[in-house]
Design an enzyme around this catalytic site. Structure first.
Site, PDB file in Angstrom:
ATOM      1  N   GLY A   1       0.843  -1.184   0.000  1.00  0.00           N
ATOM      2  CA  GLY A   1       0.000   0.000   0.000  1.00  0.00           C
ATOM      3  C   GLY A   1       0.876   1.231   0.000  1.00  0.00           C
ATOM      4  O   GLY A   1       2.097   1.139   0.168  1.00  0.00           O
TER       5      GLY A   1
ATOM      6  N   ASP B   1      -6.619  10.286  13.465  1.00  0.00           N
ATOM      7  CA  ASP B   1      -6.869   9.919  12.067  1.00  0.00           C
ATOM      8  C   ASP B   1      -7.568   8.559  12.005  1.00  0.00           C
ATOM      9  O   ASP B   1      -7.153   7.657  11.289  1.00  0.00           O
ATOM     10  CB  ASP B   1      -5.558   9.921  11.279  1.00  0.00           C
TER      11      ASP B   1
END
Ligand SMILES: *[C@@H]1O[C@H](CO)[C@@H](O)[C@H](O)[C@H]1NC(C)=O
Ligand SMILES: *[C@@H]1O[C@H](CO)[C@@H](O)[C@H](O)[C@H]1NC(C)=O
Ligand SMILES: *[C@@H]1O[C@H](CO)[C@@H](O)[C@H](O)[C@H]1NC(C)=O
Ligand SMILES: *[C@@H]1O[C@H](CO)[C@@H](O)[C@H](O)[C@H]1NC(C)=O
Ligand SMILES: *[C@@H]1O[C@H](CO)[C@@H](O)[C@H](O)[C@H]1NC(C)=O
Ligand SMILES: *[C@@H]1O[C@H](CO)[C@@H](O)[C@H](O)[C@H]1NC(C)=O
Ligand SMILES: *[C@@H]1O[C@H](CO)[C@@H](O)[C@H](O)[C@H]1NC(C)=O
Ligand SMILES: *[C@@H]1O[C@H](CO)[C@@H](O)[C@H](O)[C@H]1NC(C)=O
Ligand SMILES: *[C@@H]1O[C@H](CO)[C@@H](O)[C@H](O)[C@H]1NC(C)=O
Ligand SMILES: *[C@@H]1O[C@H](CO)[C@@H](O)[C@H](O)[C@H]1NC(C)=O
Length: 876
Positions: A600, A719
């Site tokens: 990723g 987050d």
């Protein structure tokens, strides 16, 4: 009537080294692999006809030997490819591996064979060709000077594919050249994951130069269109104008020439013979016929014809070719059951002109349905093979498939629906030396492991005790030392495992009374000098109290690393959580195989797949030069993770701070992010059941609760989003990405103001977005958004008809009492408990309340989600 023209198969005149001058805009050759087999290692050249670069095959296979063909078969018109071969004497199966492919894409593979009496025996051989684990065709070389061509079009399931030559007892397999070409997915619609096509013939009708094979660059996919001219039977037509068409159409250079019937009979006929082999005794055929009108016809003229094969309509409508535009007529249901196939193009009664045909392709269908051995088993056994430098004669190709070619010493499971698994490894008396490879522990379905009568040294790894299917380990007759590890002893005592270890003079079999004589492991496992981080980081040193250390700290993932003997003086016991490993950049290169597979990408850089020496799979997050997430965030994350441990927070195995390089090494989360699981592009989106969703939500909530409650000062993640929730193989959720984490003191100050908004649009609590006011309740808001995504399967911001937050969207619908309309449509109706769904939606709405004070704490959220899960489980 003159004899019907025949399509001659496989054998192509290997002529046609006609140099063609390429224009500026030669088509893209990205992904082309062009191999000349048998030329010296590292050599390469540019092919005269196509201007494509050809390379030596040495990098694609580890077997065989090079030979030159005999001088008498070399003619000036031969391509360079035919002048050398690689042959594979004495090997049951020999393979080429072609890599860097796009899994699931269509490829053309072409192998060519020109015997040329390279071995001086004067006996052209026959042998089989396999594409991966599937039979492709039999190569039967009948003339010493002819080139035989085999071509397959198939979907390649993995990022590499093997082409294997299989000795069938009719001579030594050899090969002259091998090409791989990526194809656009619109080509050959008959080809899918389980069905490929093997070429019988691909013909260009009526070219002016009867020796010219059209290839690249005229054909951007570099298919070889062999000329077919027969002036006695056909008359030729051509045009200088470009002929257009859909992607599957033959290229213009091929379509610009055609044939029509010679006289008033208005019939074109041609034939092919069925070519059975031992796998396909009744081959099934697919045809693709390409037609275009090359003349401008008068208004009163018509060209219209029927296509029949063996008297049966091939296509029920008459064909009227379009002017300078290609029509492709093809079948999807194969034709089969005949020895011979007569194709007739017959003008209709209305037609004033005879039929025309520009190009034809005939294929037989090949199954590509067999699947190879489970990939983790393949990687493990390949690593073991490399580790012991095992050169067993049939250790090529897939370890288990096909059964007749399975590797010596292995047995595999025999379940036809699933990929085969390795169940027995018998390397008894195989001359193995060195330590027992930890890759054996990656063969997770192994039942019998026989390493007896070798020269193995070192200690017995305890990880073997985790192989739950393992019934017998035979280590008799080696030079192992140390003691029998406790895990294995337990298995033996419980009767689930038989362990044979006789005739190992240095091995102590009584675990307790043995003195460990082994050296400690190499000094690469250094306790992390946390201090170094703290000095560099300009952050306040955070003291995490680890209130619930005992219950919640997880057993570190890296069993082997932590299993090393501890010093006797006792202080080692408090340390394991801090004992993260420090890696050098060089080690990371080894672990990630040179950063080969990207898992990723984020603001920080990329995350790579890797394996530690003991086989533990890890994810390596490497800070990129251009990262907009700074050293500070990196250090925050490293520092946080070395201190806090919870089963629902992703765990850190080690880090790297080597010159410029910063990296973090985490446990591997094989199922990826929650975001992808809910909405990813990878086909498994929406595959989570309602119960799995609730469990993931609960576990994520527990991770966050721990962050908020277990440490003082409290941590705010800042987050929280579905792409920061990772899932392991058991779909257990863990919170990741602590780079934005912030601590603040609870007492007195109820919030901190930060200098800039960080976090992700769609998840930001209103007060934080507006006035930069940050508390744990900001995380609660973000978690509410996550929970809504889990329930609805929708993204945080809906785009249609206009941008709306999922919070607003769900609030409106729930206000109407409409739970079914809110729950992810991908879940089966009745696939969830409506009460639990209401309750979960209610939690989400409370979490996303405007005023922070109205939002619950994560502790409340955990309790409520636990109730939801109980309701759902009660339903069963
Ligand atoms: C047309 O050609 C076919 C075969 O090519 C032949 O059998 C036939 O006699 C020819 N007909 C005429 C009218 O020339
Ligand atoms: C093939 O022939 C070349 C000279 O044309 C020679 O250099 C080379 O060694 C030969 N290769 C083999 C494998 O015999
Ligand atoms: C190869 O072709 C020859 C001649 O057609 C035939 O006799 C032989 O049986 C074939 N061999 C194989 C293995 O198919
Ligand atoms: C591939 O096509 C064949 C024939 O149309 C069909 O039977 C088969 O189910 C297809 N396979 C897949 C995976 O779609
Ligand atoms: C078609 O029309 C042209 C004149 O326009 C004529 O010369 C020709 O003979 C006609 N052809 C047929 C088959 O009727
Ligand atoms: C194909 O045509 C030939 C004559 O050209 C005939 O002998 C043969 O029987 C035909 N085959 C089939 C299957 O119709
Ligand atoms: C061709 O078509 C005509 C009618 O259009 C028919 O009479 C004739 O038998 C057909 N010939 C063949 C070989 O199919
Ligand atoms: C033949 O032409 C007529 C008139 O153009 C048309 O109506 C008919 O459908 C055509 N027949 C065939 C088989 O195409
Ligand atoms: C392994 O192979 C040897 C002979 O090669 C045999 O005696 C032994 O029983 C085999 N072990 C297992 C576990 O099958
Ligand atoms: C076993 O390994 C040791 C150490 O590597 C070596 O000295 C010895 O010769 C080996 N024995 C055999 C039978 O290969």
């Amino acid at each position: 009537m003159a004899a019907r023209p025949w399509l001659h198969l496989l054998v192509v005149a290997a002529a046609a080294a006609v140099l063609r001058v390429h224009g500026q805009g030669a088509p893209d050759i990205t992904g082309f692999v062009s191999i000349d087999c048998g030329i010296p290692e590292k050599s390469s050249y540019v092919d005269g006809a196509t201007r494509l670069p050809y390379v030596s095959d040495a990098g694609f296979t580890g077997a065989g030997a090079n030979h030159n063909v005999s001088a008498e078969y070399i003619t000036p018109s031969f391509s360079k490819r035919y002048l050398n071969v690689r042959s594979f004497p004495g090997a049951p199966r020999s393979c080429y591996t072609l890599g860097s492919l796009a899994p699931g894409s269509k490829y053309l593979l072409r192998a060519v064979f020109m015997y040329g009496n390279y071995d001086g025996l004067g006996r052209p051989p026959a042998f089989d060709l396999h594409l991966g684990v599937n039979f492709w065709t039999t190569v039967n070389v009948t003339a010493a000077g002819a080139a035989v061509l085999a071509e397959a079009i198939a979907v390649v399931p993995d990022d590499s594919v093997q082409v294997c030559l299989v000795d069938t007892g009719a001579g030594t397999p050899f090969i002259s050249g091998l090409d791989l070409r990526p194809l656009a997915s619109a080509l050959y619609p008959q080809v899918n994951a389980t069905q490929g096509l093997a070429l019988l013939g691909r013909r260009n009708f009526g070219p002016s130069d009867a020796t010219l094979v059209v290839r690249y660059p005229d054909d951007p996919y570099d298919r070889a269109w062999a000329p077919w001219v027969d002036p006695e039977d056909w008359s030729e037509v051509s045009t200088a104008e470009q002929v257009g068409g859909l992607p599957m159409a033959a290229p213009s250079a091929v379509m610009q020439t055609a044939i029509t019937a010679l006289n008033a009979s208005k019939i074109i006929e041609f034939s092919w013979d069925a070519v059975p082999n031992h796998v396909y005794p009744t081959p099934r055929y697919i045809c693709m016929f390409h037609f275009a009108e090359l003349q401008s016809l008068d208004a009163n003229a018509t060209r219209q014809f029927y296509i029949t094969i063996n008297g049966k309509p091939f296509y029920r409508l008459p064909v009227t070719p379009d002017h300078l535009f290609t029509n492709v007529v093809y079948n999807t249901e194969p034709h089969w059951g005949f020895n011979q196939y007569n194709v007739t193009l017959n003008a209709t009664a209305n037609s004033t002109l005879p039929p025309v045909i520009n190009a034809a392709e005939i294929f037989s269908v090949m199954s590509t349905a067999s699947v190879g051995t489970y990939s983790q088993d393949v990687s493990a056994i390949t690593a073991i093979k490399a580790n012991y430098q095992l050169i067993k004669k049939n250790w090529m190709g897939d370890p288990c498939v096909p059964k007749t070619l399975a590797w010596d010493g292995l047995s595999c499971s025999d379940d036809t629906s699933d990929p085969p698994r390795i169940t027995t490894v018998n390397f008894s008396s195989s001359g193995l030396s060195g330590a027992i490879s930890l890759y054996f522990s990656k063969l997770t379905r192994i039942e019998y492991l026989d390493l007896s009568h070798n020269n193995l040294t070192g200690s017995i790894p305890d990880v073997l005790s985790q192989l739950s299917s393992l019934k017998v380990i035979d280590l008799t007759g080696n030079h192992l030392n140390g003691s029998i590890p406790s895990g294995l002893l337990k298995r033996v005592q419980s009767g689930s495992l038989k362990l044979r270890y006789g005739d190992n003079p240095n091995l102590c079999s009584n675990g307790d009374s043995c003195q460990l004589t082994t050296k400690k492991n190499n000094a690469v496992y250094i306790a992390v000098p946390i201090v170094a981080f703290v000095v560099v980081a300009t952050l306040v040193l955070l003291l995490c109290l680890l209130r619930r250390k005992k219950e919640s700290s997880v057993k570190p993932q890296n069993e082997v690393i932590n299993a090393r003997p501890r010093s006797q003086n006792g202080n080692a016991h408090g340390l394991p959580q801090l004992e993260n490993r420090r890696f050098t950049y060089k080690e990371l290169e080894a672990i990630t195989n040179n950063f080969k597979r990207v898992l990723g990408r984020g603001g920080f850089g990329s995350v790579y797949d890797g394996f530690l020496e003991d086989g533990t799979q890890v994810a390596v997050k490497l800070r990129s030069e251009s990262s907009n997430q700074g050293v500070r965030e990196f250090l925050t994350e490293a520092q946080t993770l070395t201190k806090i441990h919870h089963k629902n927070l992703v765990s850190l195995i080690g880090y790297c701070k080597d010159g410029e390089y910063l990296a973090l090494v985490y446990e591997y989360m094989s199922e990826g992010t929650l975001e992808d699981k809910l909405r990813g592009k990878d086909g498994n989106a929406g595959s989570l059941t309602w119960r799995q969703r609730l469990r993931i939500a609960l576990e994520s909530a527990q991770g966050l609760e721990y962050l908020h409650k277990a440490c003082s000062p409290a941590f705010v993640h800042r987050d929280v989003k579905t792409s920061n929730i990772l899932l392991n193989a058991n779909l257990e959720a863990k919170i990741a990405d602590f780079g934005l984490l912030k601590a603040f003191r609870r007492e007195g100050d109820t919030h901190v103001s930060t200098d800039r908004v960080v976090g992700t649009h769609g998840y930001l609590a209103p007060e934080y977005a507006a006035v930069l006011q940050l508390t744990e309740k900001s995380d609660v808001y973000s978690f509410g958004v996550v929970l809504l995504e889990v329930i609805t399967g929708r993204p945080p911001i809906l785009r249609c008809p206009e941008p709306t937050s999922v919070v607003q969207w769900a609030r409106q619908r729930l206000a109407r009492g409409d739970i079914e309309d809110v729950v992810d449509a991908g879940l089966p109706r009745g696939g969830y408990d409506a009460g639990a769904a209401w309750k979960a939606a209610d939690v989400a709405l409370r979490c996303t309340a405007q005023a922070p004070a109205q939002r619950p704490t994560m502790t409340d959220v955990v309790a409520r989600l636990q109730e939801c899960l109980d309701l759902e489980e009660g339903r069963r």
